[in-house]
Design a protein around this motif. Sequence first.
Motif, PDB file in Angstrom:
ATOM      1  N   GLU A  62     -27.899  -7.217 -26.597  1.00  0.00           N
ATOM      2  CA  GLU A  62     -28.506  -5.881 -26.463  1.00  0.00           C
ATOM      3  C   GLU A  62     -28.300  -5.119 -27.951  1.00  0.00           C
ATOM      4  O   GLU A  62     -27.482  -5.537 -28.531  1.00  0.00           O
ATOM      5  CB  GLU A  62     -27.655  -5.295 -25.599  1.00  0.00           C
ATOM      6  CG  GLU A  62     -27.843  -5.373 -24.002  1.00  0.00           C
ATOM      7  CD  GLU A  62     -27.597  -6.858 -23.726  1.00  0.00           C
ATOM      8  OE1 GLU A  62     -28.137  -7.287 -22.789  1.00  0.00           O
ATOM      9  OE2 GLU A  62     -26.702  -7.615 -24.417  1.00  0.00           O
ATOM     10  N   GLU A  63     -29.373  -4.465 -28.456  1.00  0.00           N
ATOM     11  CA  GLU A  63     -29.416  -3.698 -29.461  1.00  0.00           C
ATOM     12  C   GLU A  63     -30.102  -2.588 -29.635  1.00  0.00           C
ATOM     13  O   GLU A  63     -30.830  -2.298 -28.650  1.00  0.00           O
ATOM     14  CB  GLU A  63     -30.110  -4.595 -30.519  1.00  0.00           C
ATOM     15  CG  GLU A  63     -29.606  -5.977 -30.990  1.00  0.00           C
ATOM     16  CD  GLU A  63     -28.409  -6.076 -31.679  1.00  0.00           C
ATOM     17  OE1 GLU A  63     -28.256  -4.994 -32.392  1.00  0.00           O
ATOM     18  OE2 GLU A  63     -27.926  -7.046 -32.043  1.00  0.00           O
ATOM     19  N   LEU A  64     -29.704  -1.423 -30.487  1.00  0.00           N
ATOM     20  CA  LEU A  64     -30.577  -0.334 -30.567  1.00  0.00           C
ATOM     21  C   LEU A  64     -31.700  -0.479 -31.424  1.00  0.00           C
ATOM     22  O   LEU A  64     -31.486  -1.076 -32.603  1.00  0.00           O
ATOM     23  CB  LEU A  64     -29.816   0.708 -31.096  1.00  0.00           C
ATOM     24  CG  LEU A  64     -28.460   1.134 -30.013  1.00  0.00           C
ATOM     25  CD1 LEU A  64     -27.996   2.457 -30.786  1.00  0.00           C
ATOM     26  CD2 LEU A  64     -29.075   1.708 -28.784  1.00  0.00           C
ATOM     27  N   ALA A  65     -32.888  -0.394 -31.064  1.00  0.00           N
ATOM     28  CA  ALA A  65     -34.166  -0.690 -31.757  1.00  0.00           C
ATOM     29  C   ALA A  65     -34.063   0.230 -33.165  1.00  0.00           C
ATOM     30  O   ALA A  65     -34.804  -0.533 -34.330  1.00  0.00           O
ATOM     31  CB  ALA A  65     -35.570  -0.452 -30.858  1.00  0.00           C
ATOM     32  N   SER A 133     -26.723  -0.658 -22.813  1.00  0.00           N
ATOM     33  CA  SER A 133     -26.449  -1.828 -23.312  1.00  0.00           C
ATOM     34  C   SER A 133     -25.371  -2.732 -22.578  1.00  0.00           C
ATOM     35  O   SER A 133     -25.570  -3.763 -22.187  1.00  0.00           O
ATOM     36  CB  SER A 133     -26.168  -1.677 -24.797  1.00  0.00           C
ATOM     37  OG  SER A 133     -27.007  -1.200 -25.568  1.00  0.00           O
ATOM     38  N   CYS A 134     -24.295  -1.941 -22.339  1.00  0.00           N
ATOM     39  CA  CYS A 134     -23.166  -2.564 -21.643  1.00  0.00           C
ATOM     40  C   CYS A 134     -23.714  -3.055 -20.125  1.00  0.00           C
ATOM     41  O   CYS A 134     -23.210  -4.191 -19.560  1.00  0.00           O
ATOM     42  CB  CYS A 134     -22.029  -1.871 -21.689  1.00  0.00           C
ATOM     43  SG  CYS A 134     -22.194  -0.150 -20.739  1.00  0.00           S
ATOM     44  N   TYR A 135     -24.313  -2.197 -19.461  1.00  0.00           N
ATOM     45  CA  TYR A 135     -24.742  -2.272 -18.138  1.00  0.00           C
ATOM     46  C   TYR A 135     -25.806  -3.459 -18.207  1.00  0.00           C
ATOM     47  O   TYR A 135     -25.741  -4.543 -17.432  1.00  0.00           O
ATOM     48  CB  TYR A 135     -25.664  -1.002 -17.726  1.00  0.00           C
ATOM     49  CG  TYR A 135     -26.148  -1.091 -16.330  1.00  0.00           C
ATOM     50  CD1 TYR A 135     -25.563  -0.275 -15.332  1.00  0.00           C
ATOM     51  CD2 TYR A 135     -27.446  -2.095 -15.901  1.00  0.00           C
ATOM     52  CE1 TYR A 135     -26.192  -0.279 -13.950  1.00  0.00           C
ATOM     53  CE2 TYR A 135     -27.704  -1.783 -14.609  1.00  0.00           C
ATOM     54  CZ  TYR A 135     -27.347  -1.104 -13.816  1.00  0.00           C
ATOM     55  OH  TYR A 135     -27.751  -0.820 -12.476  1.00  0.00           O
ATOM     56  N   SER A 136     -26.734  -3.720 -19.180  1.00  0.00           N
ATOM     57  CA  SER A 136     -27.444  -4.840 -19.354  1.00  0.00           C
ATOM     58  C   SER A 136     -26.775  -6.150 -19.595  1.00  0.00           C
ATOM     59  O   SER A 136     -27.029  -7.434 -19.062  1.00  0.00           O
ATOM     60  CB  SER A 136     -28.596  -4.564 -20.487  1.00  0.00           C
ATOM     61  OG  SER A 136     -29.172  -5.725 -20.485  1.00  0.00           O
ATOM     62  N   PRO A 139     -22.446  -9.381 -16.515  1.00  0.00           N
ATOM     63  CA  PRO A 139     -22.855 -10.648 -15.630  1.00  0.00           C
ATOM     64  C   PRO A 139     -22.501 -10.207 -14.179  1.00  0.00           C
ATOM     65  O   PRO A 139     -23.251 -10.873 -13.385  1.00  0.00           O
ATOM     66  CB  PRO A 139     -22.003 -11.605 -16.123  1.00  0.00           C
ATOM     67  CG  PRO A 139     -20.973 -11.167 -16.947  1.00  0.00           C
ATOM     68  CD  PRO A 139     -21.335  -9.856 -17.188  1.00  0.00           C
ATOM     69  N   VAL A 140     -21.820  -9.331 -13.858  1.00  0.00           N
ATOM     70  CA  VAL A 140     -21.547  -8.902 -12.441  1.00  0.00           C
ATOM     71  C   VAL A 140     -22.684  -8.347 -11.703  1.00  0.00           C
ATOM     72  O   VAL A 140     -22.811  -8.828 -10.442  1.00  0.00           O
ATOM     73  CB  VAL A 140     -20.404  -7.819 -12.356  1.00  0.00           C
ATOM     74  CG1 VAL A 140     -19.994  -7.544 -10.921  1.00  0.00           C
ATOM     75  CG2 VAL A 140     -19.295  -8.349 -13.055  1.00  0.00           C
ATOM     76  N   TYR A 141     -23.622  -7.861 -12.481  1.00  0.00           N
ATOM     77  CA  TYR A 141     -24.885  -7.379 -11.821  1.00  0.00           C
ATOM     78  C   TYR A 141     -25.645  -8.337 -11.146  1.00  0.00           C
ATOM     79  O   TYR A 141     -26.467  -8.142 -10.333  1.00  0.00           O
ATOM     80  CB  TYR A 141     -25.618  -6.324 -12.472  1.00  0.00           C
ATOM     81  CG  TYR A 141     -24.953  -5.124 -12.672  1.00  0.00           C
ATOM     82  CD1 TYR A 141     -24.953  -3.971 -11.805  1.00  0.00           C
ATOM     83  CD2 TYR A 141     -24.300  -4.750 -14.126  1.00  0.00           C
ATOM     84  CE1 TYR A 141     -24.251  -2.913 -12.014  1.00  0.00           C
ATOM     85  CE2 TYR A 141     -23.691  -3.422 -14.207  1.00  0.00           C
ATOM     86  CZ  TYR A 141     -23.933  -2.487 -13.113  1.00  0.00           C
ATOM     87  OH  TYR A 141     -22.957  -1.360 -13.318  1.00  0.00           O
ATOM     88  N   ALA A 142     -25.416  -9.470 -11.788  1.00  0.00           N
ATOM     89  CA  ALA A 142     -26.297 -10.705 -11.159  1.00  0.00           C
ATOM     90  C   ALA A 142     -25.965 -11.174  -9.798  1.00  0.00           C
ATOM     91  O   ALA A 142     -26.829 -11.599  -9.139  1.00  0.00           O
ATOM     92  CB  ALA A 142     -25.945 -12.087 -12.157  1.00  0.00           C
ATOM     93  N   CYS A 189     -19.486  -6.437 -22.256  1.00  0.00           N
ATOM     94  CA  CYS A 189     -19.760  -5.135 -22.419  1.00  0.00           C
ATOM     95  C   CYS A 189     -19.226  -4.470 -23.693  1.00  0.00           C
ATOM     96  O   CYS A 189     -19.656  -3.710 -24.382  1.00  0.00           O
ATOM     97  CB  CYS A 189     -19.109  -4.241 -21.175  1.00  0.00           C
ATOM     98  SG  CYS A 189     -17.369  -4.547 -20.826  1.00  0.00           S
ATOM     99  N   THR A 190     -18.122  -5.163 -23.919  1.00  0.00           N
ATOM    100  CA  THR A 190     -17.454  -4.381 -25.101  1.00  0.00           C
ATOM    101  C   THR A 190     -18.178  -5.057 -26.429  1.00  0.00           C
ATOM    102  O   THR A 190     -18.418  -4.374 -27.544  1.00  0.00           O
ATOM    103  CB  THR A 190     -15.902  -4.979 -25.379  1.00  0.00           C
ATOM    104  OG1 THR A 190     -15.215  -4.477 -24.326  1.00  0.00           O
ATOM    105  CG2 THR A 190     -15.340  -4.701 -26.657  1.00  0.00           C
ATOM    106  N   LEU A 191     -18.609  -6.314 -26.226  1.00  0.00           N
ATOM    107  CA  LEU A 191     -19.474  -6.938 -27.663  1.00  0.00           C
ATOM    108  C   LEU A 191     -20.855  -6.082 -27.539  1.00  0.00           C
ATOM    109  O   LEU A 191     -21.278  -6.114 -28.969  1.00  0.00           O
ATOM    110  CB  LEU A 191     -19.665  -8.239 -27.241  1.00  0.00           C
ATOM    111  CG  LEU A 191     -18.429  -9.266 -27.278  1.00  0.00           C
ATOM    112  CD1 LEU A 191     -18.833 -10.788 -26.828  1.00  0.00           C
ATOM    113  CD2 LEU A 191     -17.642  -9.144 -28.543  1.00  0.00           C
ATOM    114  N   ALA A 192     -21.272  -5.642 -26.443  1.00  0.00           N
ATOM    115  CA  ALA A 192     -22.630  -5.248 -26.643  1.00  0.00           C
ATOM    116  C   ALA A 192     -22.592  -3.669 -27.048  1.00  0.00           C
ATOM    117  O   ALA A 192     -23.846  -3.252 -27.335  1.00  0.00           O
ATOM    118  CB  ALA A 192     -23.379  -5.206 -25.040  1.00  0.00           C
TER     119      ALA A 192
END
Length: 233
Positions: A62-65, A133-136, A139-142, A189-192
């Motif tokens: 995840e990145e801010l464009a 970004s953290c939402y994306s 992995p729990v959302y999978a 989430c923290t990394l993103a």
Amino acid sequence: MTLNILRSETNTHQTYTLEEKETTLLHALADIKSTQDATLTFTAGCRASVCGTCAVRVNGKEELACAYKVQDGDVIEPLNYHLVLRDLKVDKNKAKETLVKSSAWLHSFKEATLTHKDEKFTETQTDCILCDSCYSACPVYAVNPDFLGPFALTRAYRYSVDKRESAVKKIIDNLQENGVWDCTLCGECTLACPKGIDPKMDITMLRGESLNHDYTDPSFATQSFGFDPNAGF
């Protein structure tokens, strides 16, 4: 220099060639739209890493464009776990609903004097720009699409430690189902997070506060140890 962008119409990556080498991804997307392909769809806002509108996935991260500097061969895709409206544009409404479910606001205001130290204590959490970004990255959302998620839990933590909140238990009560115990504490989430927020730590702190209100990890309560831990020796 080339960019490979996932197009929603064909669900395949389309390659675009860029002449400029030193540029942000947002600038590159705008250039492609204006000079090569007017149908390319993405979202943007402030261009200053404040609004969180332009978040996408670059090479699986995840990145801010508006902040990311493009590299040759980058693969650009929309955020995970969102309804894709077209190309890189996603519907964020479902993600934002987690803020309502987590009741991340002051419930029962009481008079309290806030010091500069108090403000600094929750300053980082308050910096959340809801970029998803953290939402994306979570992995729990999978496996659990009803999970409250990182930014909702971070926001809930921010208010649970607010000296003006006199109903902390009400916040904690709302975080038990699909909430603090469903997190795997993987730290993705923290990394993103582009703002340096640590949702993993915030969730860990909320777990501790949950224990203070007589809640326990439901998976631990049902875990099989292969013996009866209450049998004695």
